[in-house]
Write an enzyme that holds these catalytic residues in place. Structure first.
Site, PDB file in Angstrom:
ATOM      1  N   ARG A 229       0.815  -1.231   0.000  1.00  0.00           N
ATOM      2  CA  ARG A 229       0.000   0.000   0.000  1.00  0.00           C
ATOM      3  C   ARG A 229       0.840   1.270   0.000  1.00  0.00           C
ATOM      4  O   ARG A 229       0.390   2.329   0.427  1.00  0.00           O
ATOM      5  CB  ARG A 229      -0.992   0.000   1.166  1.00  0.00           C
ATOM      6  CG  ARG A 229      -2.009  -1.134   1.100  1.00  0.00           C
ATOM      7  CD  ARG A 229      -3.191  -0.889   2.006  1.00  0.00           C
ATOM      8  NE  ARG A 229      -4.176  -1.944   1.856  1.00  0.00           N
ATOM      9  CZ  ARG A 229      -4.280  -3.010   2.636  1.00  0.00           C
ATOM     10  NH1 ARG A 229      -3.428  -3.165   3.641  1.00  0.00           N
ATOM     11  NH2 ARG A 229      -5.200  -3.913   2.420  1.00  0.00           N
TER      12      ARG A 229
ATOM     13  N   LYS B 139       3.627  11.293 -11.679  1.00  0.00           N
ATOM     14  CA  LYS B 139       2.776  10.469 -12.535  1.00  0.00           C
ATOM     15  C   LYS B 139       3.477   9.133 -12.760  1.00  0.00           C
ATOM     16  O   LYS B 139       4.588   9.091 -13.282  1.00  0.00           O
ATOM     17  CB  LYS B 139       2.518  11.152 -13.876  1.00  0.00           C
ATOM     18  CG  LYS B 139       1.446  12.219 -13.831  1.00  0.00           C
ATOM     19  CD  LYS B 139       1.116  12.699 -15.232  1.00  0.00           C
ATOM     20  CE  LYS B 139      -0.027  13.699 -15.223  1.00  0.00           C
ATOM     21  NZ  LYS B 139      -0.361  14.149 -16.596  1.00  0.00           N
TER      22      LYS B 139
ATOM     23  N   GLU C 131      10.592  17.580 -25.093  1.00  0.00           N
ATOM     24  CA  GLU C 131       9.959  17.978 -23.831  1.00  0.00           C
ATOM     25  C   GLU C 131      10.559  19.266 -23.281  1.00  0.00           C
ATOM     26  O   GLU C 131       9.909  19.981 -22.520  1.00  0.00           O
ATOM     27  CB  GLU C 131      10.079  16.844 -22.808  1.00  0.00           C
ATOM     28  CG  GLU C 131       9.348  15.563 -23.182  1.00  0.00           C
ATOM     29  CD  GLU C 131       7.850  15.611 -22.901  1.00  0.00           C
ATOM     30  OE1 GLU C 131       7.341  16.683 -22.508  1.00  0.00           O
ATOM     31  OE2 GLU C 131       7.183  14.569 -23.087  1.00  0.00           O
TER      32      GLU C 131
ATOM     33  N   LYS D 269       8.212  22.811 -14.478  1.00  0.00           N
ATOM     34  CA  LYS D 269       7.290  21.720 -14.134  1.00  0.00           C
ATOM     35  C   LYS D 269       6.991  21.701 -12.643  1.00  0.00           C
ATOM     36  O   LYS D 269       5.844  21.486 -12.231  1.00  0.00           O
ATOM     37  CB  LYS D 269       7.853  20.370 -14.578  1.00  0.00           C
ATOM     38  CG  LYS D 269       6.863  19.240 -14.303  1.00  0.00           C
ATOM     39  CD  LYS D 269       7.153  17.975 -15.045  1.00  0.00           C
ATOM     40  CE  LYS D 269       6.023  16.982 -14.866  1.00  0.00           C
ATOM     41  NZ  LYS D 269       6.244  15.716 -15.591  1.00  0.00           N
TER      42      LYS D 269
ATOM     43  N   GLU E 150      -4.073  17.571 -11.653  1.00  0.00           N
ATOM     44  CA  GLU E 150      -4.795  18.096 -12.821  1.00  0.00           C
ATOM     45  C   GLU E 150      -6.247  18.416 -12.506  1.00  0.00           C
ATOM     46  O   GLU E 150      -7.135  18.229 -13.326  1.00  0.00           O
ATOM     47  CB  GLU E 150      -4.721  17.102 -13.992  1.00  0.00           C
ATOM     48  CG  GLU E 150      -3.350  17.002 -14.611  1.00  0.00           C
ATOM     49  CD  GLU E 150      -3.315  16.101 -15.849  1.00  0.00           C
ATOM     50  OE1 GLU E 150      -4.383  15.667 -16.305  1.00  0.00           O
ATOM     51  OE2 GLU E 150      -2.210  15.849 -16.346  1.00  0.00           O
TER      52      GLU E 150
ATOM     53  N   ARG F  81      -2.146  21.898 -14.572  1.00  0.00           N
ATOM     54  CA  ARG F  81      -1.178  20.854 -14.900  1.00  0.00           C
ATOM     55  C   ARG F  81      -1.463  20.245 -16.273  1.00  0.00           C
ATOM     56  O   ARG F  81      -0.552  19.715 -16.918  1.00  0.00           O
ATOM     57  CB  ARG F  81      -1.183  19.758 -13.830  1.00  0.00           C
ATOM     58  CG  ARG F  81      -0.146  18.690 -14.127  1.00  0.00           C
ATOM     59  CD  ARG F  81       0.156  17.771 -12.966  1.00  0.00           C
ATOM     60  NE  ARG F  81       1.192  16.817 -13.343  1.00  0.00           N
ATOM     61  CZ  ARG F  81       1.806  16.004 -12.507  1.00  0.00           C
ATOM     62  NH1 ARG F  81       1.490  16.016 -11.220  1.00  0.00           N
ATOM     63  NH2 ARG F  81       2.724  15.175 -12.934  1.00  0.00           N
TER      64      ARG F  81
ATOM     65  N   ASN G  60       0.517  18.578 -20.937  1.00  0.00           N
ATOM     66  CA  ASN G  60       0.183  17.555 -21.926  1.00  0.00           C
ATOM     67  C   ASN G  60       0.222  18.086 -23.350  1.00  0.00           C
ATOM     68  O   ASN G  60      -0.223  17.391 -24.282  1.00  0.00           O
ATOM     69  CB  ASN G  60      -1.211  16.981 -21.638  1.00  0.00           C
ATOM     70  CG  ASN G  60      -1.270  16.228 -20.324  1.00  0.00           C
ATOM     71  OD1 ASN G  60      -0.346  15.514 -19.967  1.00  0.00           O
ATOM     72  ND2 ASN G  60      -2.357  16.413 -19.589  1.00  0.00           N
TER      73      ASN G  60
ATOM     74  N   HIS H 172       0.601  15.816 -26.432  1.00  0.00           N
ATOM     75  CA  HIS H 172       0.473  14.422 -26.028  1.00  0.00           C
ATOM     76  C   HIS H 172      -0.788  13.748 -26.564  1.00  0.00           C
ATOM     77  O   HIS H 172      -0.779  12.540 -26.794  1.00  0.00           O
ATOM     78  CB  HIS H 172       0.537  14.305 -24.503  1.00  0.00           C
ATOM     79  CG  HIS H 172       1.913  14.497 -23.951  1.00  0.00           C
ATOM     80  ND1 HIS H 172       2.609  15.684 -24.091  1.00  0.00           N
ATOM     81  CD2 HIS H 172       2.741  13.665 -23.266  1.00  0.00           C
ATOM     82  CE1 HIS H 172       3.795  15.562 -23.496  1.00  0.00           C
ATOM     83  NE2 HIS H 172       3.893  14.354 -23.004  1.00  0.00           N
TER      84      HIS H 172
ATOM     85  N   HIS I  20       0.152  10.622 -28.456  1.00  0.00           N
ATOM     86  CA  HIS I  20      -0.194   9.272 -28.016  1.00  0.00           C
ATOM     87  C   HIS I  20      -0.927   8.506 -29.110  1.00  0.00           C
ATOM     88  O   HIS I  20      -0.769   7.285 -29.236  1.00  0.00           O
ATOM     89  CB  HIS I  20      -1.048   9.331 -26.752  1.00  0.00           C
ATOM     90  CG  HIS I  20      -0.270   9.650 -25.523  1.00  0.00           C
ATOM     91  ND1 HIS I  20      -0.875   9.934 -24.312  1.00  0.00           N
ATOM     92  CD2 HIS I  20       1.069   9.733 -25.284  1.00  0.00           C
ATOM     93  CE1 HIS I  20       0.054  10.183 -23.401  1.00  0.00           C
ATOM     94  NE2 HIS I  20       1.236  10.062 -23.973  1.00  0.00           N
TER      95      HIS I  20
ATOM     96  N   HIS J  31       8.719   8.190 -27.799  1.00  0.00           N
ATOM     97  CA  HIS J  31       7.728   9.061 -27.162  1.00  0.00           C
ATOM     98  C   HIS J  31       8.000  10.537 -27.438  1.00  0.00           C
ATOM     99  O   HIS J  31       7.088  11.289 -27.806  1.00  0.00           O
ATOM    100  CB  HIS J  31       7.706   8.807 -25.653  1.00  0.00           C
ATOM    101  CG  HIS J  31       6.798   9.739 -24.907  1.00  0.00           C
ATOM    102  ND1 HIS J  31       5.428   9.738 -25.067  1.00  0.00           N
ATOM    103  CD2 HIS J  31       7.075  10.728 -24.015  1.00  0.00           C
ATOM    104  CE1 HIS J  31       4.899  10.671 -24.297  1.00  0.00           C
ATOM    105  NE2 HIS J  31       5.868  11.286 -23.649  1.00  0.00           N
TER     106      HIS J  31
END
Length: 366
Positions: free
Chosen positions: A121, A143, A185, A227, A237, A242, A246, A249, A253, A267
């Site tokens: 956990r 993330k 990036e 960032k 987000e 935030r 993206n 992206h 993606h 990527h």
């Protein structure tokens, strides 16, 4: 050494940036070795290039370590790898107060962070990113994820590291293509809300890509600080701030999905093409000056990054690419938010984009 703080209350952490830091990792990571030992997760390529520097430094200060070495590549962000890593960590009796080291690029960082978030956990982890993309983006902000059959990063959690240690010297062992992909990036931060930094990128990209240490450290620090500020304002987000990170992206993606999340399109390369497409779509919709969209595409092309569908090696129809977008985790009420632009440094979140118009634009872009 330069330091950036991510301000998240009792989950705040530091990001230290210094050439040669990996050779001093024993001293720098010692406060996070709760029982005088670390479990290290890395991949084959990084193990060959950098693992020896890290373990020698840990040995020098008497910190024990065990290492698991995974295959390199995007395919490692999978259920099978997650099971392999968590079983290995449990076999080594990792406890909730321990910190796991993620030594590698975005794939290793995302996978290790997700494993840490669910093991017993939640236990701790430390990011030691070794690629430009992971140093300026994925290692910061918490993330974590693995990929699913339906798309990229669809299974994961927000889970912050305890510390991030960045050694720009690790970039010296990377293939030029990997450095270029990470540079996408870096450019992103200028396009989001800092036109002056985009101008710096235009002037300094050749030096950065050629290995100039000052240019690389400046770009990393500037990107990480940008960032960290955004994550400190909007960790999950919830406010939309935030979401600006993206940029490129959603398109990117879809391109990655179309190319099978493979080395056909890295990527960062997908993000580069995605940013160029986002600016071109914004110009088509009358939101952004055409000359700004052209300037973005010109710069990306000049540094060897894809700026069109053809550059990215994608010939799919607009409808096929939009179908990939329908699996995007940001989908809300059947609508997909897009990061669009009113100009360089003026990115915004649009929630009323007609996907039929996106498909038509992509068909034209083909």
């Amino acid at each position: 050494m330069s330091r950036v703080e991510v301000a998240l209350g009792d989950r705040s952490y530091a990001i230290d940036i210094m050439a040669g830091a990996l050779d001093r990792a024993g001293d720098l990571l010692a406060p996070f070795a709760r029982r005088g030992r670390f479990a290290i997760v890395t991949d084959e390529a990084v193990a060959q290039a950098q693992l020896g520097r890290l373990t020698a430094s840990l040995d020098a200060v008497g910190i024990a370590h065990a290492v698991i070495i995974l295959p390199s590549g995007e395919a490692t962000k999978s259920w099978a790898s997650l099971e392999r890593v968590t079983d290995w960590l449990l076999d080594r009796e990792v406890e909730r107060n321990d910190n796991i080291i993620a030594l590698g690029g975005g794939v290793i960082g995302d996978l290790t962070g997700f494993a840490a978030s669910i093991l017993k956990r939640g236990c701790g982890f430390v990011q030691v990113p070794t690629t430009l993309l992971s140093q300026v983006d994925s290692s910061v902000g918490g993330k974590t994820a693995i990929n699913a059959r339906a798309g990229k990063n669809l299974i994961g959690s927000f889970y912050q590291p305890a510390y991030v240690l960045i050694d720009p010297a690790t970039l010296d062992t990377l293939p030029a293509r990997e450095v270029r992909a990470g540079y996408a990036e870096v450019v992103k931060y200028g396009l989001i809300d800092d036109a002056g930094f985009f101008g710096w990128c235009e002037a300094n990209a050749p030096a950065l890509l050629a290995g100039n240490a000052d240019a690389r450290e400046h770009a990393i620090h500037r990107s990480v600080a940008a960032k960290a500020a955004i994550v400190g304002e909007d960790e999950r987000e919830t406010s939309g701030r935030r979401a600006l990170l993206n940029l490129g992206h959603t398109f990117g993606h879809a391109l990655e999905a179309e190319t099978g999340f493979s080395d056909r399109l890295l990527h960062g390369e997908a993000v580069a093409a995605g940013m160029a497409l986002a600016f071109a779509f914004s110009a088509r919709m009358g939101l952004c000056p055409a000359e700004d969209a052209a300037r973005v595409a010109t710069h990306l092309s000049a540094v060897g990054l894809p700026a069109t569908l053809a550059d990215a090696g994608v010939a799919a129809s607009g409808q096929a690419l939009v179908a990939h977008m329908m699996h995007d985790k940001k989908m809300e009420g059947g609508r997909l938010p897009f990061l669009l632009a009113r100009g360089i440094g003026r990115t915004f979140l649009a929630k009323d984009v007609d996907l039929a118009e996106v498909a038509a634009f992509l068909d034209e872009a083909r």
